[in-house]
Design a protein around this motif. Sequence first.
Motif, PDB file in Angstrom:
ATOM      1  N   GLU A  97      42.011  33.988  44.788  1.00  0.00           N
ATOM      2  CA  GLU A  97      43.320  34.553  44.516  1.00  0.00           C
ATOM      3  C   GLU A  97      44.416  33.835  45.306  1.00  0.00           C
ATOM      4  O   GLU A  97      45.506  33.616  44.800  1.00  0.00           O
ATOM      5  N   ASP A 104      39.981  34.219  40.142  1.00  0.00           N
ATOM      6  CA  ASP A 104      40.417  35.513  40.679  1.00  0.00           C
ATOM      7  C   ASP A 104      41.932  35.639  40.556  1.00  0.00           C
ATOM      8  O   ASP A 104      42.674  35.003  41.302  1.00  0.00           O
ATOM      9  N   THR A 109      36.642  41.093  43.067  1.00  0.00           N
ATOM     10  CA  THR A 109      36.617  39.935  43.965  1.00  0.00           C
ATOM     11  C   THR A 109      35.262  39.839  44.667  1.00  0.00           C
ATOM     12  O   THR A 109      34.691  38.748  44.806  1.00  0.00           O
TER      13      THR A 109
HETATM   14 MG    MG Z   1      40.433  41.323  44.004  1.00  0.00          MG
END
Ligand code: MG
Lengths: 74, 249
Positions: free
Chosen positions: B102, B174, B58
């Motif tokens: 994410e 992500d 990330t």
């Molecule tokens: Mg991550």
Amino acid sequence: MRTCCRNIWRFKFRAKSGSLKFRPVLFEKECSDEANLPQNNVFQLFEWQLVSSGYYGSTPSGTTDFAPECVERA
Amino acid sequence: MSGAEQKVDEHVPSENTFFRLEEIHAYYGESYIVQGLSLALKKGEILALLGRNGAGKTTTLRAIARTDNPVVQKGEIWLDGVPLHEGKAYQAALAGVQLVPEDRRIIEGLTVEENIFLARVAEGRGWELDRIYGHFPRLAERRKQDGVTLSGGEQQMLAIARALSRDVKLLLLDEPYEGLAPVIVQEIEKILLEIKEVGITTIIVEQNAIAALKLADSAVILDTGLLAFSGDAQEVLNNEDLLQEYLAI
Ligand SMILES: [Mg+2]
Ligand SMILES: Nc1ncnc2c1ncn2[C@@H]1O[C@H](COP(=O)(O)OP(=O)(O)OP(=O)(O)O)[C@@H](O)[C@H]1O
């Protein structure tokens, strides 16, 4: 409420016990759907999206530089 | 990114390279996370960026998107001849970087369509609404629905659709499959392959390493901020040791 730059968005933010009354409206949309949302949630998401859309730069502190003429705070 | 025109990109490893990281070092305050990572991608390539929890995946995506955190203290990031390392997040966005985070970041209080519109406020727009709805019929059906009331898979589609509303050259995903049923994962994979067809370059970070590797052309494995592997995706799929050591499969 002032009209935002390029007439794309109008915003109204109103400080209210730790939260912001936040009303994003598309320019062609009626200003009816007001939501009472915590600052750290929607406001930051909104900033993030405007940055991701290439619309606003960030200040060194990491907060977004909203052009003052775009935002009215009460 | 003033002065970008005069800058000469001196380390082009191959004339086919469309995007590359050159020895980037990224920090959160004092914490040194990404430690000298380099990688290169061709136009339209899909890279699976893998590694265990906390490996720095990330962080790498955020570094590329030029978010304020992490700070990239050293290294270069080039996309299609543009030095992203010299600019800020909105400039990276204008240069064609789109990060689909994410948590998806669908904005509450806005409909599906308004969420998409918000991506289109600045120049550098990508796919028109009709084209987006053509690729995402589920979103077309729900265009007037509040974005946050969509299912997880639909929210993921909206997040990708929003990226495609920009003139995206490099799509950063992500964990796009997180929490999604296999049938929805397949739907998203189909869309990612369509995106590849039109020449968009993609980096996918995924805990579902097998799915990501099957989709990807190439793979990079990170191990606590260091490069542990770089090569063909198929090579990782065939390598039990790599799968076990770095991906816990
Ligand atoms: Mg991550
Ligand atoms: N904002 C932050 N401040 C300080 N440290 C951070 C921050 N974000 C992440 N880290 C640390 O950086 C390291 C890498 O985190 P990162 O989120 O990049 O890992 P990841 O590979 O994406 O892991 P995961 O698979 O769990 O998502 C971790 O040790 C994490 O604790």
